[in-house]
Scaffold this motif. Structure first.
Motif, PDB file in Angstrom:
ATOM      1  N   ILE A   1       6.049   5.611  -7.054  1.00 18.72           N
ATOM      2  CA  ILE A   1       6.266   6.646  -6.048  1.00 18.72           C
ATOM      3  C   ILE A   1       5.850   8.017  -6.582  1.00 18.72           C
ATOM      4  CG2 ILE A   1       7.982   7.763  -4.547  1.00 18.72           C
ATOM      5  CD1 ILE A   1       7.616   4.856  -3.880  1.00 18.72           C
TER       6      ILE A   1
ATOM      7  N   THR B   1       0.679   6.501   0.692  1.00 20.84           N
ATOM      8  CA  THR B   1       1.990   6.537   1.323  1.00 20.84           C
ATOM      9  C   THR B   1       1.868   7.017   2.767  1.00 20.84           C
ATOM     10  OG1 THR B   1       4.212   7.444   1.112  1.00 20.84           O
ATOM     11  CG2 THR B   1       2.423   8.884   0.481  1.00 20.84           C
TER      12      THR B   1
ATOM     13  N   ALA C   1       9.286   3.529   3.698  1.00 20.89           N
ATOM     14  CA  ALA C   1      10.650   3.568   3.159  1.00 20.89           C
ATOM     15  C   ALA C   1      11.673   3.129   4.193  1.00 20.89           C
ATOM     16  CB  ALA C   1      10.975   4.974   2.669  1.00 20.89           C
TER      17      ALA C   1
ATOM     18  N   ARG D   1      15.390   7.706  -1.168  1.00 20.03           N
ATOM     19  CA  ARG D   1      14.004   7.844  -0.711  1.00 20.03           C
ATOM     20  C   ARG D   1      13.985   7.539   0.777  1.00 20.03           C
ATOM     21  NH1 ARG D   1       9.569   4.013  -0.763  1.00 20.03           N
ATOM     22  NH2 ARG D   1      10.837   2.578  -1.994  1.00 20.03           N
TER      23      ARG D   1
ATOM     24  N   GLU E   1      11.487   7.970   4.623  1.00 15.06           N
ATOM     25  CA  GLU E   1      10.125   8.085   5.120  1.00 15.06           C
ATOM     26  C   GLU E   1      10.029   9.369   5.933  1.00 15.06           C
ATOM     27  OE1 GLU E   1       7.788   6.079   4.227  1.00 15.06           O
ATOM     28  OE2 GLU E   1       6.128   6.585   5.571  1.00 15.06           O
TER      29      GLU E   1
ATOM     30  N   ASP F   1       6.501   8.798   1.764  1.00 12.99           N
ATOM     31  CA  ASP F   1       7.666   8.721   0.877  1.00 12.99           C
ATOM     32  C   ASP F   1       8.156  10.073   0.396  1.00 12.99           C
ATOM     33  OD1 ASP F   1       8.328   5.959   0.324  1.00 12.99           O
ATOM     34  OD2 ASP F   1       6.229   5.836  -0.301  1.00 12.99           O
TER      35      ASP F   1
END
Ligand code: SF4
Ligand code: SF4
Lengths: 208, 390, 584
Positions: B14, B243, B256, B324, B326, B331
């Motif tokens: 990440i 991401t 996420a 974490r 979205e 992310d």
């Protein structure tokens, strides 16, 4: 629907522009308007001293509830010398000195049909060389100090500096203001300033 | 910690905070070095400097475009021009939150909620379910507005006046809806531990009109050959660690929302939308579809009229937490360490960090005129990149 | 015989220059002025070349007075003897005299080029090609001698085209034309001489080739086939040389390529003379040859001297400061080389294009050759404009500006003024058959130059009115608005400091990318470039690639033996030629 018909789609929608500034704002988020009240405030930016509210410091964090409340009045800005030269056409160069992004999008929202700043002869320009005013957003940052100065130097006279948002004026809660007091003509309060507020300030700045 | 545990590198990388390397659901204290290849400059190439300050970009960012003329050989992104130093350590949670909200004002709900979830994780606070759903509603409303802006920017790059204005209009409508639901158009001062000031009743009805208008516009855009030509095969992203919409537009199911139960998306039958093309068009389509999806998520949340206001005695509490979620661009990660109700350590990884890497790779070999489409399609925010959070 | 008297002052000048550099240059300028004046005594067409050459010599000698100390004492004598050789050529009446001049010129200029050498390659290349050219010319001479039944080696009318063909090939080598161009010898050689040397090599040495060809052409039967070949060679030279000029990073090599381009155009005009069937078209092409040679020679001198004054060889070199005068001078020279009004180059370009477009209408099936040639020359001129802009920007504008006028700047400036002056005076030297007027719109008789087929006009231009209107409008604007209020602000570059990232390389890189297959196969493997879909370019690329291969092999094969052999050969050749000249 084929490509060319965008025009018709646009026409079919009808006029969406509001009457502002000839009439009151249609809908305004309360926590971007003037604050009044009395008593203890617990203000993190010292925007309230002795019951007096300093709009340039306020970040609209609601800590002063319940003693203080927003009034819904959008005219929270100060204008120094008015520049009548810009009545017919007023070109603004947005400059992000260290903003969080919200001031940027609020300024950008002035092109939305609801506000349609173009009808008032206000435009954005892509280079300070063509700008009448520069709208500074965000706190002072080391890296943007030089670009800001260069942008100001690149503008032709007469020119105007507009500070937008608590960050630019006083540093808000993030840092220091982008310019010292006295170095700018217009200060528009808010975190971020409401589009109505920005529009009203721009209109006032050119003396309408 | 509930969602994160210390361990070997496992799952997707990440990003790095100052202390840890963060993976899918592990963290590791040996920092993984991210190799960026420095652009080698050939004699025929020169640097086209774009920014930091230019009307074409919403935020200040210095782009150095290395080019022999038309093709872009490589592009470097310098987010440090507007580097803000934001210090939250030593502060109470609420004071820290005032600053966290202002890291990226446009995605303020995501930042605030992610930070709060990390704090709640650290302090092992159980948050009432209605607050959790309320937070989902905020994030999804924010996502709708964020995606609208990206699509508006894409249409703007193509010079499509009518859709630009119509998108701008409905984005303003969403801002006003948010403004009336919580008193602030950018969710500032709306969230607290276990609490929310956002009202979700009537939210869905108010958004219904906006969604209807957006459907018309997006259908119009998709029928426009001109628009599609500019986006298709432009900025093809194959970065396996992408991401957000950039990943999901490249056939990678990174999201996420269904990876971690930080927020109860699984109760709302959430599933990520994925497309394979990997180009700017694909990212446009993902965003367009996600607008409808976000609306559906909000529709599934049943408004509970009053949120019970719980008070926690934070002064006595401490611990370490990570979360974490979205955000509209991908992310977003926060880690916190709390002692006696004060933040003593903080770490943040923004989606823009990863998106810039993917953007740079996807830009190589494209031409100048593709730049704006591609830049906008990643939804990068410099404010959350050029920030020194401590 | 009397004309040989003109040679004496040049000989004296060379001698003087051994003793004193500056005095020698002054003497050379004076000698050139004398021959310039003398050429008007019995002026005929061939004397035009004397006028052109002597103008160039006057300016470059003047320039040299304050230039080139770093090259030592032999620069001036070699410069002088190169000119001496050319005077011999211009005064020659037979092949031997011509060859004597040719060799004197070649050998002196070999030394001239060697003076600036950083390696052996450029002078060497030059010498090799010079000798190839001599061999061909000698062959032409021998054949002509044979044709006259062994009676004379004078330039006389013959009934075979062969001597002309051989001679032309010889001259083409010297002019660096396709197919001798691809090895790029001329720009390498001219680009590596001291600037004053480059100027006389580029402006007048190639002129000697033109002179020779024209001289023989007027005495030979005309072959349309050969004419078409000459046009093709000329046009290909124009196209490729202008492209190569545009992408050149070496200032003087850029100018060298431009020389090939200009000579290509002149050659095409010569070819046109050969294919034209009517007297009036032929006369027109003769005028074109002279006007174009005049503009090319003078403007090229201005460009080379301007580059010399800028102190640059490569565009990226640290240069000397320029002045307002050098800037004006060089901008006019480059405008002239770009074919822009109000310079003589503008007229030259207009005339050459008019000529080919007339040919397109009136030459029957050969019209197709004419129209293709005209269009390609027009394309070449377009590239040339870009190349000239590059030369000007990176040798003058990018150099710092200083006040005051150095001698070199004065020369460059004067050349610029002469280019305009010649434009204004041009109706005086095109001959009455191509003059006219439009009295109905107040353009009086004698003020328009008209391209003409039979009695009907084809097109026309009035240099004096063009200049007059430009001047009047500019002055009127100035009178009304005065000097505009200006404000200078720093360049806005996104808020960053302005740095010069836009290199000369980048300036022309668009073309380099387009033609990367011809120019440098190695560019940018990292990204794929647009496929070349245009049939024309695809063809051109195949053509050039194969040429390049052959030419490279040729150059290497021809050049590989040791330098001693060349020296021996050169001296022998020189002695034999001199011997023959004395004997006959
Ligand atoms: S809203 Fe916040 S910053 Fe503004 S006056 Fe109240 S407490 Fe101070
Ligand atoms: S004033 Fe508020 S909205 Fe504007 S940049 Fe600063 S924190 Fe963001």
């Amino acid at each position: 629907m084929k490509n060319g018909i965008w025009f018709l789609k646009g026409v079919r929608k009808g006029v969406k522009t509001e009457k502002f500034p000839r009439s009151e704002p249609v809908e305004i988020a309360r926590w971007s308007t003037e604050i009044t009240g009395s008593g203890e405030a617990n203000c993190p930016t010292d925007a309230i001293t002795n019951g007096k509210w300093d709009m340039t410091k306020c970040i609209f964090c609601r800590r002063c509830l319940p003693g203080y409340e927003p009034t819904g009045k959008h005219e929270i800005f100060t204008v120094g010398e008015k520049m009548h030269q810009f009545r017919k056409s007023f070109f603004i160069y947005p400059l992000d000195s260290g903003a969080c992004g919200a001031c940027n999008t609020e300024l950008h929202a002035l092109t939305a049909p609801q506000y349609d700043m173009h009808r008032l002869g206000i435009f954005f320009t892509n280079t300070p060389r063509h700008a009448d005013a520069i709208a500074v957003m965000g706190v002072w940052t080391e890296g943007m100090e030089e670009p800001l100065k260069r942008a100001y130097d690149a503008m032709s006279d007469p020119k105007m500096i507009i500070l937008m948002g608590a960050c630019a004026i006083s540093g808000g809660i993030i840092g220091e203001g982008a310019l010292k007091s006295g170095e700018y003509n217009v200060a528009i309060a808010g975190c971020p300033p409401n589009p109505y507020t920005i529009l009203a300030a721009l209109i006032r700045a050119r003396g309408d | 910690m509930y969602w994160y545990e210390e361990g070997k590198p496992d799952g997707r990388f990440i990003g790095n905070t100052k202390k840890y390397s963060i993976y899918g659901s592990h963290y590791n204290s040996t920092i993984e070095v991210v190799h960026e290849k420095p652009p080698e400059r050939k004699p025929e190439e020169f640097i086209f400097a774009y920014g930091p300050s230019t009307g074409g970009l919403m935020e200040s960012v210095g782009l150095d475009i290395l080019t022999p003329g038309e093709k872009i050989t490589s592009i470097s992104v310098d987010p440090t021009y507007k580097l803000r130093k934001i210090k939250v350590t030593g502060m109470g949670i609420q004071d820290a939150l005032l600053r966290i909200e202002r890291i990226n004002g446009f995605h303020s709900a995501s930042h605030a909620i992610c930070f709060l979830r990390a704090v709640e994780d650290a302090l092992q606070i159980e948050v009432p379910e209605e607050v959790q759903f309320n937070r989902i509603a905020q994030i999804e409303a924010e996502r709708i507005r964020s995606h609208l802006l990206v699509i508006q920017k894409l249409a703007e790059s193509a010079g499509f006046g009518v859709p630009v204005n119509q998108l701008s209009m409905i984005r303003e409508k969403v801002s006003r809806i948010i403004g009336t639901q919580c008193g602030h158009r950018y969710f500032f001062a709306v969230n607290e531990i276990g609490k929310s000031r956002f009202m979700i009743d009537k939210l869905q009805e108010k958004l219904l009109e906006v969604i209807g208008e957006f459907r018309m516009i997006s259908e119009g855009l998709m029928e426009s050959k001109l628009f599609l030509n500019r986006l298709q095969n432009n900025g093809i992203n194959r970065d396996p660690e992408s991401t957000g919409p950039a990943a999901r537009g490249a056939g990678i199911r990174h999201d996420a929302r269904n990876e971690l139960p930080v927020l109860p998306y699984e109760q709302l039958d959430y599933f990520p939308i994925v497309r394979d093309e990997g180009d700017a068009f694909s990212r446009f389509m993902i965003r367009s579809d996600e607008i409808f999806q976000s609306y559906d998520i909000i529709k599934n949340i049943h408004a509970s009229k009053s949120i019970e206001r719980l008070d926690y005695d934070l002064q006595k509490m401490g611990g370490t937490g990570m979360a974490r979620i979205e955000s509209p661009s991908g992310d977003l990660f926060y880690s916190v360490e709390i002692e006696k109700g004060n933040v003593v350590d903080i770490g943040m990884i923004s989606p823009s960090w990863r998106n810039v890497l993917s953007f740079r790779r996807s830009m190589e070999g494209n031409i100048f005129t593709d730049f704006h489409f591609n830049w906008e399609s990643f939804g990068i925010w410099i404010s959350e990149l050029g920030v020194d959070l401590s | 015989m009397i004309s040989w008297l003109f040679l004496a002052p040049f000989a004296v000048s060379v001698a003087v220059s051994i003793w004193n550099r500056k005095a020698g240059y002054v003497a050379l300028a004076v000698s050139s002025a004398i021959i310039l004046a003398g050429s008007f005594i019995h002026f005929d067409y061939i004397d035009s070349f004397v006028v052109i050459a002597s103008l160039v010599w006057i300016f470059s000698s003047w320039f040299s007075v304050s230039y080139g100390e770093k090259y030592g004492r032999w620069l001036a004598p070699m410069f002088g003897s190169t000119i001496f050789g050319m005077v011999v050529i211009l005064l020659s009446r037979n092949y031997l005299e011509f060859l004597a001049g040719w060799e004197t010129m070649s050998i002196s200029s070999y030394v001239l080029i060697a003076m600036n050498r950083k390696n052996d390659y450029p002078p060497f290349v030059f010498m090799a090609f010079s000798e190839l050219s001599t061999v061909l010319i000698v062959a032409g001479a021998i054949y002509s001698f044979y044709l006259t039944g062994g009676t004379t080696i004078a330039f006389t009318k013959v009934d075979s085209v062969i001597p002309l063909v051989l001679f032309t090939l010889g001259a083409l080598v010297k002019m660096g034309m396709v197919p001798f161009m691809i090895s790029e010898w001329l720009p390498i050689a001219h680009g590596n001489a001291p600037a004053n040397g480059s100027a006389i090599l580029s402006a007048t040495m190639t002129l000697m080739g033109v002179f020779g060809i024209v001289r023989l052409m007027l005495l030979s039967p005309l072959s349309q086939v050969f004419g078409v070949i000459v046009i093709a060679i000329g046009v290909l030279s124009v196209i490729f040389a202008s492209l190569f000029a545009y992408v050149s990073e070496h200032a003087k090599m850029l100018a060298g390529f431009s020389t090939i381009e200009n000579n290509g155009a002149i050659l095409a005009a010569i070819g046109f003379y050969m294919i034209a069937q009517t007297a009036i078209l032929r006369d027109f092409s003769l005028v074109v040859i002279v006007i174009f040679s005049l503009s090319h020679s003078l403007s090229k001198t201005g460009l080379f001297l301007g580059i010399g004054a800028s102190g640059k060889e490569h565009f990226l070199d640290e240069g000397l400061s320029s002045s307002r005068f050098s800037r004006i001078g060089e901008v006019l020279s480059t405008a002239s080389l770009s074919g822009l009004f109000p310079t003589i180059g503008g007229l030259g370009t207009w005339m050459i294009l008019e000529m080919f477009f007339m040919g397109a209408s009136f030459l029957g099936y050969l019209g197709i050759v004419s129209i293709i040639a005209g269009s390609l020359i027009a394309i070449g001129e377009g590239f040339a404009t870009a190349a000239m802009m590059k030369a000007f920007v990176f040798t003058q504008l990018r150099n710092g500006k200083a006040r005051g006028m150095k001698n070199e700047h004065a020369v460059v400036f004067s050349i610029g003024v002469i280019l305009i002056l010649l434009f204004i005076l041009s109706p005086l030297f095109v001959g009455p058959e191509f003059l006219g007027g439009l009295p109905s719109v107040f353009v009086f008789n004698g003020f328009t130059i008209q391209s003409r087929f039979a009695a009907a006009d084809f097109g026309l231009v009035s240099p004096d009115y063009v200049f007059g209107l430009l001047a009047v409008f500019s002055l009127a604007t100035y009178a009304i608005f005065r000097k505009p209020d200006t404000r200078s602000v720093p360049v806005w570059r996104g808020g960053r400091e302005f740095t010069e990232d836009y290199t000369p390389y980048a300036f022309s890189n668009n073309i380099r990318l387009m033609l990367k297959k011809i120019l440098r196969p190695g560019i940018g493997e990292r990204s794929q470039y647009m496929a070349i879909s245009d049939g024309f370019w695809a063809f051109m690329i195949i053509l050039t690639r194969s040429y390049r291969k052959v030419a490279k092999g040729f150059t290497l094969g021809f050049m590989n033996s040791s330098i001693r052999w060349y020296m021996i050969y050169m001296i022998l050749a020189f002695m034999i030629v001199l011997l023959l000249a004395i004997l006959i």
